[in-house]
Motif scaffolding. Structure first.
Motif, PDB file in Angstrom:
ATOM      1  N   GLU A 410       0.862  -1.195   0.039  1.00 53.88           N
ATOM      2  CA  GLU A 410       0.026   0.047   0.061  1.00 53.88           C
ATOM      3  C   GLU A 410       0.901   1.351   0.024  1.00 53.88           C
ATOM      4  N   ARG A 411       1.998   1.245   0.810  1.00 51.30           N
ATOM      5  CA  ARG A 411       2.791   2.537   0.904  1.00 51.30           C
ATOM      6  C   ARG A 411       3.530   2.555  -0.230  1.00 51.30           C
ATOM      7  N   VAL A 412       3.883   1.435  -1.099  1.00 46.31           N
ATOM      8  CA  VAL A 412       4.793   1.719  -2.369  1.00 46.31           C
ATOM      9  C   VAL A 412       3.769   2.287  -3.479  1.00 46.31           C
ATOM     10  N   ASN A 413       2.465   1.790  -3.338  1.00 51.19           N
ATOM     11  CA  ASN A 413       1.471   2.204  -4.548  1.00 51.19           C
ATOM     12  C   ASN A 413       1.250   3.560  -4.329  1.00 51.19           C
ATOM     13  N   GLN A 414       1.141   4.124  -2.724  1.00 48.80           N
ATOM     14  CA  GLN A 414       0.824   5.379  -2.736  1.00 48.80           C
ATOM     15  C   GLN A 414       2.056   6.239  -3.115  1.00 48.80           C
ATOM     16  N   ALA A 415       3.227   5.893  -3.011  1.00 49.43           N
ATOM     17  CA  ALA A 415       4.576   6.700  -3.569  1.00 49.43           C
ATOM     18  C   ALA A 415       4.431   6.758  -5.131  1.00 49.43           C
ATOM     19  N   ILE A 416       4.202   5.618  -5.590  1.00 50.90           N
ATOM     20  CA  ILE A 416       4.150   5.458  -6.949  1.00 50.90           C
ATOM     21  C   ILE A 416       3.067   6.414  -7.509  1.00 50.90           C
ATOM     22  N   ALA A 417       1.807   6.384  -6.944  1.00 51.65           N
ATOM     23  CA  ALA A 417       0.715   7.210  -7.641  1.00 51.65           C
ATOM     24  C   ALA A 417       0.943   8.597  -7.270  1.00 51.65           C
ATOM     25  N   SER A 418       1.652   8.935  -6.282  1.00 52.25           N
ATOM     26  CA  SER A 418       1.959  10.311  -6.031  1.00 52.25           C
ATOM     27  C   SER A 418       2.955  10.852  -7.038  1.00 52.25           C
ATOM     28  N   SER A 419       3.671  10.175  -8.051  1.00 51.15           N
ATOM     29  CA  SER A 419       4.867  10.592  -8.707  1.00 51.15           C
ATOM     30  C   SER A 419       4.841  10.093 -10.272  1.00 51.15           C
ATOM     31  N   PRO A 420       3.457   9.929 -10.924  1.00 51.41           N
ATOM     32  CA  PRO A 420       3.576   9.397 -12.176  1.00 51.41           C
ATOM     33  C   PRO A 420       4.375  10.063 -13.295  1.00 51.41           C
ATOM     34  N   GLY A 421       5.205   9.574 -13.943  1.00 47.85           N
ATOM     35  CA  GLY A 421       5.768  10.041 -15.072  1.00 47.85           C
ATOM     36  C   GLY A 421       6.949  11.298 -14.493  1.00 47.85           C
ATOM     37  N   SER A 422       7.095  11.221 -13.245  1.00 46.05           N
ATOM     38  CA  SER A 422       8.106  12.288 -12.602  1.00 46.05           C
ATOM     39  C   SER A 422       9.474  11.799 -12.913  1.00 46.05           C
ATOM     40  N   ASN A 423      10.601  12.605 -12.550  1.00 42.86           N
ATOM     41  CA  ASN A 423      12.024  12.167 -12.312  1.00 42.86           C
ATOM     42  C   ASN A 423      12.337  11.610 -10.904  1.00 42.86           C
ATOM     43  N   LYS A 424      11.353  11.487  -9.924  1.00 41.10           N
ATOM     44  CA  LYS A 424      11.726  11.094  -8.739  1.00 41.10           C
ATOM     45  C   LYS A 424      12.238   9.289  -8.640  1.00 41.10           C
ATOM     46  N   LEU A 425      13.239   9.225  -8.047  1.00 39.87           N
ATOM     47  CA  LEU A 425      13.599   7.961  -7.737  1.00 39.87           C
ATOM     48  C   LEU A 425      13.366   7.355  -6.577  1.00 39.87           C
ATOM     49  N   HIS A 426      12.685   6.230  -6.644  1.00 45.72           N
ATOM     50  CA  HIS A 426      12.396   5.421  -5.228  1.00 45.72           C
ATOM     51  C   HIS A 426      13.218   3.954  -5.299  1.00 45.72           C
ATOM     52  N   ALA A 427      13.409   3.516  -4.247  1.00 44.32           N
ATOM     53  CA  ALA A 427      14.307   2.119  -4.306  1.00 44.32           C
ATOM     54  C   ALA A 427      13.384   1.045  -3.300  1.00 44.32           C
ATOM     55  N   VAL A 428      13.229  -0.311  -3.801  1.00 40.86           N
ATOM     56  CA  VAL A 428      12.802  -1.080  -3.073  1.00 40.86           C
ATOM     57  C   VAL A 428      14.091  -2.239  -2.895  1.00 40.86           C
ATOM     58  N   TYR A 429      14.179  -2.592  -1.397  1.00 43.61           N
ATOM     59  CA  TYR A 429      15.290  -3.345  -1.139  1.00 43.61           C
ATOM     60  C   TYR A 429      14.685  -4.696  -0.519  1.00 43.61           C
ATOM     61  N   PHE A 430      15.137  -5.879  -1.200  1.00 40.54           N
ATOM     62  CA  PHE A 430      14.899  -7.279  -0.509  1.00 40.54           C
ATOM     63  C   PHE A 430      15.909  -7.744   0.152  1.00 40.54           C
ATOM     64  N   VAL A 431      15.782  -7.898   1.345  1.00 39.27           N
ATOM     65  CA  VAL A 431      16.879  -8.164   2.617  1.00 39.27           C
ATOM     66  C   VAL A 431      16.575  -9.753   3.068  1.00 39.27           C
ATOM     67  N   ASP A 432      17.364 -10.393   2.898  1.00 40.02           N
ATOM     68  CA  ASP A 432      17.384 -11.676   3.406  1.00 40.02           C
ATOM     69  C   ASP A 432      18.668 -12.190   4.194  1.00 40.02           C
ATOM     70  N   LEU A 433      18.167 -12.740   5.241  1.00 38.78           N
ATOM     71  CA  LEU A 433      19.508 -13.133   6.163  1.00 38.78           C
ATOM     72  C   LEU A 433      20.227 -14.467   5.655  1.00 38.78           C
ATOM     73  N   ASP A 434      21.357 -14.297   5.838  1.00 41.78           N
ATOM     74  CA  ASP A 434      22.373 -15.460   5.253  1.00 41.78           C
ATOM     75  C   ASP A 434      22.264 -16.585   6.255  1.00 41.78           C
ATOM     76  N   ASP A 435      22.130 -17.670   6.061  1.00 41.43           N
ATOM     77  CA  ASP A 435      22.248 -19.034   6.722  1.00 41.43           C
ATOM     78  C   ASP A 435      21.353 -18.845   8.023  1.00 41.43           C
ATOM     79  N   PHE A 436      20.318 -18.426   7.889  1.00 40.00           N
ATOM     80  CA  PHE A 436      19.457 -18.131   9.141  1.00 40.00           C
ATOM     81  C   PHE A 436      18.894 -19.592   9.591  1.00 40.00           C
ATOM     82  N   LYS A 437      18.658 -20.422   8.682  1.00 38.84           N
ATOM     83  CA  LYS A 437      18.289 -21.901   8.981  1.00 38.84           C
ATOM     84  C   LYS A 437      19.519 -22.551   9.868  1.00 38.84           C
ATOM     85  N   ASP A 466      10.506   8.581   6.611  1.00 42.13           N
ATOM     86  CA  ASP A 466       9.803   8.558   5.306  1.00 42.13           C
ATOM     87  C   ASP A 466       9.937   7.420   4.617  1.00 42.13           C
ATOM     88  N   ASP A 467      10.908   6.436   5.469  1.00 45.07           N
ATOM     89  CA  ASP A 467      11.181   4.865   4.943  1.00 45.07           C
ATOM     90  C   ASP A 467      10.064   3.976   5.379  1.00 45.07           C
TER      91      ASP A 467
END
Length: 849
Positions: A410-437, A466-467
């Motif tokens: 929902e938060r990502v969609n709000q950020a994208i919807a507020s800046s369609p076609g603009s030069n704003k840069l957003h980043a999505v980070y996918f974080v995974d723990l190593d050897d958590f098992k 803001d993050d």
């Protein structure tokens, strides 16, 4: 008041106890004194009887005559020559030692303290100068009874006996003043034990005997005999008697060895001994104390019964009144549900029933008005709580209290919807723990959950207002940052996360170091929707894991293409056997020392109509990761064994087929059973099968691998260590693992002719293997110069394009003709139906990592 009334009774009981105790102790003192006197008289009579024995023996004519003849010491030698007197006296003493066994020894001294007669022949002729018994008899001309006190004598068996000396002077018969010598008997104190042990004082008491120096002459515990009592009062009883400080017999109460004790004593004045009777005071007063305890217990019991009875009587009258009072007070405070619970049939019961009827009438009227209001308020509150809880669960993770993936989207969609076609840069980070098992498996899921909570807190501390940080599930987190200045800012933030994790987390006293693999997707460069951004960040994260972990990777389009190809290869592998897309080629192994073909290596290949010929380096890791290597490897093993059995049936019974096995196969609990079943199914002798393992296979589970390989060797199967030198190259494998053959990796063979360092390494490996009685195979031999160097270093076997490329079964059979190895190896290679390649990358097996 009741308790105060009991105090006089208790005080009288205690006073009576003390009076009775004093009387009992006084009576016991009298008894102990009388017992001591009686026992001392008996002991005195017993000692006098022993003294009488000594007297009678000293007056015996044979003793007397010999002592008289030895009076003049200058005539001692003449006397000894008189055999009759001497032997008569000796015979007499010998008979006495039998009739008087309580004497350990009987000696006769002359007036100069020389032993002239003795039951111990070794003592005759010796002189004793410091004997108190002799000194006493010389000074008093009378008998001596235990003058020397308790003496110890070591026995032949190493034990000690306690004894006393009883002596009597031998006087001339016509002149009582002239002394001819002295008779001294050594009386064993154990001979008195029968009498002394009979001395008792009743109950827990016992008797003991002391000499005038305070030394034990008798004690029920024999280890005390001959030792000092080490107590001033008891030890000086005899001395006090002789000095007039105490009576000949008496009793007293005294604390000795931390115990309150009653003593009765009697002095044997002739020899200075004291008989002491001992009794524990507590044993005497025990009965009085028991009576007191019973009496007090009776008082307590009676008091308890009276208290319970009085309480019951008081309760019977006061409880109904208090019940009515409490019911009325509760009702007056507005609680009309109050009820009186008096069930008796007396006036209190009737009053209670009438009160309940009245309250019932009032309550019905009130309840009808308020019931609906209360119900509405209750339902409204329940609905509000349920709604808040459902809303929280819908958008939050319960473990970490972070937003969940739905809230993140929902938060990502709000950020994208507020800046369609603009030069704003957003980043999505996918974080995974190593050897958590590993953390879950080693420390438990509770520690794993704790680690996830601490990780969430740590990541949250790195974000700004803001993050948004969310938990995607398991050990995965999603982080969204909006309005970035540049791509480098997104990378710098990922680097900050990686760097911050160098400090360990602490869980239950354990320091746990955590690393993360991070994938980054940028809007709008890597996607325009939340789905594409999250998917691409996930792909980039897996690229970070595949290339070493603990790093971050920015998504690019080639990653998606690679992922799609891997998915296609996975699908191909899943149906490779059913679609007949898998086949086996065989590369010969030539023994250059024996100049003959010794075996061949089975290599798996896959040819798919859509993807074409797949590279083993590409599909083997996928097969291992997906677990399909187990099925594929078993198929290759069965086909290879069947092919080699076919060769044996055609007369080639010395060839060994070498098949690679992966760590996934080796870790299977039923791996040995699978091998046995394949050998039985194909009827291939175990000696014609060799299994190849790599160092990475061994290091995954050294102990389990050693057990599995040892079991294979016991079946007769050969074991080869493949690609030696490219992995850990640990000598531990060579010394502890069951290995028959060592394969030198192609990387050392390539430059063996031009690089001295590689040549020395190859030579060292060969010499090391030979010293451990292992055969050596050189892989990837392609040039005659390489072959000559290997011959020079006495390598056993080669495998490579110089002899043959991997061949299809029919092509391999073609080379099994007489004189297979010629100087021109290319001639043999040309006989194959498969096209020759210039590289060696085509050689690896499909079931080897």
């Amino acid at each position: 008041m009741f308790i105060l009334s009991l105090l006089p009774i208790i005080l009288m009981s205690v006073l009576s106890y003390h009076i009775v105790s004093d009387k009992l102790i006084s009576a016991e003192k009298t008894n102990l004194k009388q017992s001591a006197v009686t026992n001392s008289q008996g002991l005195d009579a017993l000692l006098k009887s022993r003294l009488t024995e000594a007297y009678l023996l000293s007056q015996e004519s044979r003793i007397y005559d010999y002592a008289l003849s030895a009076k003049d010491s200058s005539k001692t030698s003449a006397v000894k020559s008189n055999d009759v007197l001497y032997h008569n006296a000796i015979d007499l003493l010998a008979n006495c030692s039998k009739t008087l066994p309580h004497y350990q020894n009987i000696k006769v001294f002359d007036v100069n303290n020389n032993v002239i007669l003795s039951t111990d022949g070794d003592e005759i002729g010796t002189k004793i100068s410091d004997n108190l018994t002799l000194t006493y008899m010389r000074a008093t001309a009378s008998s001596a009874n235990a003058i020397s006190g308790v003496l110890k004598k070591k026995q032949p068996d190493g034990s000690y006996h306690n004894f006393i000396e009883i002596g009597y002077p031998i006087k001339e018969r016509n002149s009582k003043k002239n002394i001819l010598g002295y008779l001294v008997g050594t009386l064993d104190l154990s001979s008195l034990d029968t009498y002394l042990m009979s001395m008792t004082s009743g109950g827990n008491g016992y008797a003991f005997c002391l000499d005038k120096y305070g030394n034990y002459i008798f004690h029920p515990n024999s280890r005390y005999i001959g030792t000092n009592i080490k107590d001033d009062r008891l030890g000086r009883l005899v001395a006090d008697y002789y000095s007039g400080k105490t009576d000949e017999a008496g009793s007293f109460q005294y604390t000795f060895d931390s115990a309150n004790t009653i003593y009765g004593y009697s002095i044997l004045k002739d020899n200075g001994w004291a008989i002491i009777m001992k009794q524990d005071s507590n044993a005497v007063t025990g009965l009085a104390r028991i009576i007191l305890y019973i009496f007090l217990a009776g008082i307590v019991f009676c008091s308890f019964v009276m208290l319970v009875a009085s309480d019951k009587v008081a309760t019977f009258y006061t409880e109904p009144i208090m019940e009515l009072k409490n019911t009325l007070r509760t009702a007056s405070e507005g609680n009309l549900k109050a009820q009186s619970n008096i069930r008796s049939k007396n006036e209190f019961g009737e009053l209670s029933r009438n009160l309940n009827k009245m309250l019932h009438i009032v309550r019905n009227s009130y309840n009808e008005l308020s019931a609906m209001h209360e119900e509405l308020i209750t339902k409204e509150e329940q609905l509000r709580q349920n709604y808040n809880h459902i809303e929280y669960l819908a958008y939050h993770d319960v473990l970490t209290n972070l937003p969940n993936k739905m809230a993140f989207i929902e938060r990502v969609n709000q950020a994208i919807a507020s800046s369609p076609g603009s030069n704003k840069l957003h980043a999505v980070y996918f974080v995974d723990l190593d050897d958590f098992k590993t953390v879950n498996d080693t420390l438990g899921h509770e520690c794993g959950d704790n680690l996830l909570s601490q990780t969430a807190t740590h990541l949250l501390s790195l974000t700004t207002y803001d993050d948004i940080l969310a938990r995607a599930g398991g050990d995965e987190f999603l982080l969204f940052r909006e309005n970035l200045e540049s791509e480098q800012e997104a990378l710098d933030f990922a680097a900050t996360i990686i760097e911050s994790l160098k400090t360990p987390f602490h869980i239950n006293g354990e320091a746990i170091y955590v690393s993360m693999s991070i994938g980054i997707a940028l809007y709008p460069l890597n996607g325009l929707t939340h789905n594409s951004l999250i998917k691409n960040a996930d792909i980039a994260m897996y690229k970070s894991k595949d290339t070493g972990k603990n790093k971050y990777t920015l998504f690019d389009v080639t990653m998606e293409e690679e992922l799609n190809r891997n998915s296609l290869i996975t699908e191909v592998l899943r149906h490779a056997i059913a679609n007949s897309e898998i086949y086996v080629v065989y590369q010969p192994q030539y023994n250059i020392r024996k100049e003959k073909l010794s075996g061949f290596e089975a290599l798996m290949r896959i040819n798919n109509p859509k993807l074409g010929e797949l590279n083993p380096d590409e599909f083997i890791p996928i097969a291992e990761e997906s677990g399909m290597i187990t099925e594929l490897g078993e198929w290759v093993l069965r086909e290879s064994c069947r092919f080699n059995k076919n060769l044996i049936d055609h007369g080639f019974d010395t060839l060994t087929v070498s098949v690679n096995i992966s760590s996934v196969q080796l870790s299977k609990a039923n791996f040995i059973e699978i091998i046995e079943n394949i050998l039985e199914e194909t009827d291939l002798p175990a000696r014609n099968l060799e299994l190849e393992v790599t160092e990475s296979t061994l290091v995954s589970s050294l102990t389990n691998a050693s057990v599995q390989l040892s079991s294979l060797q016991e079946l007769g199967i050969m074991i080869s260590l493949d690609d030696f030198g490219t992995g850990y190259s640990s000598l531990n494998y060579l010394t502890n693992m069951p290995i028959n053959t060592l394969k030198i990796d192609k990387s050392f063979i390539n430059n063996i002719c031009s690089n001295d360092k590689d040549a020395r390494i190859a030579s060292g490996i060969i010499n090391l293997a030979h010293s451990m009685k292992l055969e050596v195979i050189a892989e990837g031999v392609e040039k005659s110069e390489q072959l000559e160097v290997l011959r020079k270093h006495k390598c056993d076997m080669i495998q490579g394009y110089i002899y043959s490329k991997p061949l299809l079964p029919h092509a391999f059979f073609d080379i099994l003709i007489p004189d297979p190895f010629k100087e021109d190896c290319n001639a043999l290679t040309a006989a194959s139906k498969m096209p020759q390649k210039s590289s060696y990358d085509d050689r690896k097996t499909a079931n080897s990592s």
